[in-house]
Scaffold this motif. Sequence first.
Motif, PDB file in Angstrom:
ATOM      1  N   GLN A  11       3.548  10.803   5.493  1.00  0.00           N
ATOM      2  CA  GLN A  11       4.794  11.367   5.051  1.00  0.00           C
ATOM      3  C   GLN A  11       4.517  11.814   3.436  1.00  0.00           C
ATOM      4  N   PHE A  12       3.363  11.415   2.882  1.00  0.00           N
ATOM      5  CA  PHE A  12       3.328  11.593   1.541  1.00  0.00           C
ATOM      6  C   PHE A  12       2.248  12.793   1.331  1.00  0.00           C
ATOM      7  N   GLY A  13       1.759  13.286   2.216  1.00  0.00           N
ATOM      8  CA  GLY A  13       0.681  14.368   2.272  1.00  0.00           C
ATOM      9  C   GLY A  13      -0.498  14.033   1.644  1.00  0.00           C
ATOM     10  N   VAL A  14      -1.012  12.805   1.776  1.00  0.00           N
ATOM     11  CA  VAL A  14      -2.442  12.452   1.135  1.00  0.00           C
ATOM     12  C   VAL A  14      -3.472  12.740   2.035  1.00  0.00           C
ATOM     13  N   LYS A  15      -4.599  12.984   1.544  1.00  0.00           N
ATOM     14  CA  LYS A  15      -5.888  12.995   2.315  1.00  0.00           C
ATOM     15  C   LYS A  15      -6.167  11.828   2.758  1.00  0.00           C
ATOM     16  N   ASP A  27       4.022  11.156  -9.160  1.00  0.00           N
ATOM     17  CA  ASP A  27       3.403  11.648 -10.429  1.00  0.00           C
ATOM     18  C   ASP A  27       2.733  12.967 -10.336  1.00  0.00           C
ATOM     19  N   GLY A  28       2.363  13.352  -8.919  1.00  0.00           N
ATOM     20  CA  GLY A  28       1.781  14.745  -8.649  1.00  0.00           C
ATOM     21  C   GLY A  28       0.297  14.368  -8.457  1.00  0.00           C
ATOM     22  N   ASN A  29      -0.119  13.244  -8.370  1.00  0.00           N
ATOM     23  CA  ASN A  29      -1.756  12.929  -8.261  1.00  0.00           C
ATOM     24  C   ASN A  29      -2.299  13.438  -6.930  1.00  0.00           C
ATOM     25  N   GLU A  30      -3.283  13.857  -6.648  1.00  0.00           N
ATOM     26  CA  GLU A  30      -4.007  14.325  -5.513  1.00  0.00           C
ATOM     27  C   GLU A  30      -4.523  12.977  -4.953  1.00  0.00           C
ATOM     28  N   VAL A  31      -4.200  12.172  -3.972  1.00  0.00           N
ATOM     29  CA  VAL A  31      -4.741  10.938  -3.223  1.00  0.00           C
ATOM     30  C   VAL A  31      -5.414  11.028  -2.388  1.00  0.00           C
ATOM     31  N   GLU A  32      -6.455  10.410  -2.074  1.00  0.00           N
ATOM     32  CA  GLU A  32      -7.171  10.093  -0.883  1.00  0.00           C
ATOM     33  C   GLU A  32      -7.356   8.522  -0.440  1.00  0.00           C
ATOM     34  N   VAL A  33      -6.652   8.482   0.870  1.00  0.00           N
ATOM     35  CA  VAL A  33      -7.048   6.887   1.240  1.00  0.00           C
ATOM     36  C   VAL A  33      -8.180   7.037   2.160  1.00  0.00           C
ATOM     37  N   ILE A  34      -9.108   5.895   2.044  1.00  0.00           N
ATOM     38  CA  ILE A  34     -10.387   5.833   2.913  1.00  0.00           C
ATOM     39  C   ILE A  34      -9.940   4.566   3.925  1.00  0.00           C
ATOM     40  N   LEU A  65       0.758  -1.184  -0.024  1.00  0.00           N
ATOM     41  CA  LEU A  65       0.079   0.081  -0.028  1.00  0.00           C
ATOM     42  C   LEU A  65       0.916   1.293  -0.080  1.00  0.00           C
ATOM     43  N   VAL A  66       1.686   1.199   0.803  1.00  0.00           N
ATOM     44  CA  VAL A  66       2.808   2.526   0.895  1.00  0.00           C
ATOM     45  C   VAL A  66       3.653   2.807  -0.469  1.00  0.00           C
ATOM     46  N   SER A  67       4.046   1.535  -1.137  1.00  0.00           N
ATOM     47  CA  SER A  67       4.624   1.651  -2.319  1.00  0.00           C
ATOM     48  C   SER A  67       3.642   2.216  -3.396  1.00  0.00           C
ATOM     49  N   ARG A  68       2.479   1.772  -3.301  1.00  0.00           N
ATOM     50  CA  ARG A  68       1.252   2.225  -4.325  1.00  0.00           C
ATOM     51  C   ARG A  68       0.977   3.915  -4.262  1.00  0.00           C
ATOM     52  N   ILE A  69       0.985   4.339  -2.868  1.00  0.00           N
ATOM     53  CA  ILE A  69       0.847   5.640  -2.574  1.00  0.00           C
ATOM     54  C   ILE A  69       1.908   6.357  -2.934  1.00  0.00           C
ATOM     55  N   ALA A  70       3.184   5.891  -2.786  1.00  0.00           N
ATOM     56  CA  ALA A  70       4.566   6.640  -3.190  1.00  0.00           C
ATOM     57  C   ALA A  70       4.423   6.865  -4.651  1.00  0.00           C
ATOM     58  N   ALA A  71       4.072   6.024  -5.446  1.00  0.00           N
ATOM     59  CA  ALA A  71       4.095   5.985  -7.000  1.00  0.00           C
ATOM     60  C   ALA A  71       3.040   6.970  -7.446  1.00  0.00           C
ATOM     61  N   LEU A  72       1.858   6.844  -6.810  1.00  0.00           N
ATOM     62  CA  LEU A  72       0.891   7.825  -7.201  1.00  0.00           C
ATOM     63  C   LEU A  72       1.120   9.420  -6.798  1.00  0.00           C
ATOM     64  N   THR A  73       1.826   9.405  -5.643  1.00  0.00           N
ATOM     65  CA  THR A  73       2.123  10.920  -5.168  1.00  0.00           C
ATOM     66  C   THR A  73       3.243  11.344  -6.098  1.00  0.00           C
TER      67      THR A  73
END
Length: 199
Positions: free
Chosen positions: A161-165, A132-139, A122-130
């Motif tokens: 650390q990734f600053g996601v919502k 690329d500059g995407n705004e990511v939300e994790v529920i 999950l952490v790797s997935r979020i790191a890859a998305l962010t």
Amino acid sequence: MLEDAVDAIASLPGVGNRSALRLALHLLRQPKENVHHFTDAINHLCDDVRYCRTCMMISDSDTCSICGDHSRDHNTICVVENVRDVMSIENTGQYHGTYHVLGGIISPINGTGPSDLSITELVSRIAALTKDGNEVEVILALSGDVEGETTSFYIYRQISQFGVKVSSLARGLGFGDDLEYADELTLGRSIINRQIFRP
């Protein structure tokens, strides 16, 4: 042979020896084609079903149908404990993002730690998305009991650390309730009215 069949059926969760015997005798009374269809389905389940490389959902290919659906919001990830939770949320028709299946929750009593779950993926997935500059939300859609809250807090610490919502389900779900047993209306409202996660 009957004994072996009873032992095999009794190995299933919630099935005792008496129920296993009753089921084995029931199978004996069925047409052979029905029994072969049943055993073939079990064999295919073991041999052909795998886990999606992205979200850990069960799939018959490397990518599940949800992750492969380009109409879904791939920047919103709903983190759940197990495959049943994905099915429960999908049945509401209220959620159009993707999922991440942990494969359990942190439970020291049961000997389940963070390394036993798919948190690293999950952490790797979020790191890859962010990246690329995407705004990511994790529920964080985990059960509201102590283990669920502990797991949510641990994940929050890992991804902050990734600053996601980071949001959690609205508490239309009672404290200690399992998603699996929530009715679809309550679960659907919980998804729609999700809140910012506050540890």
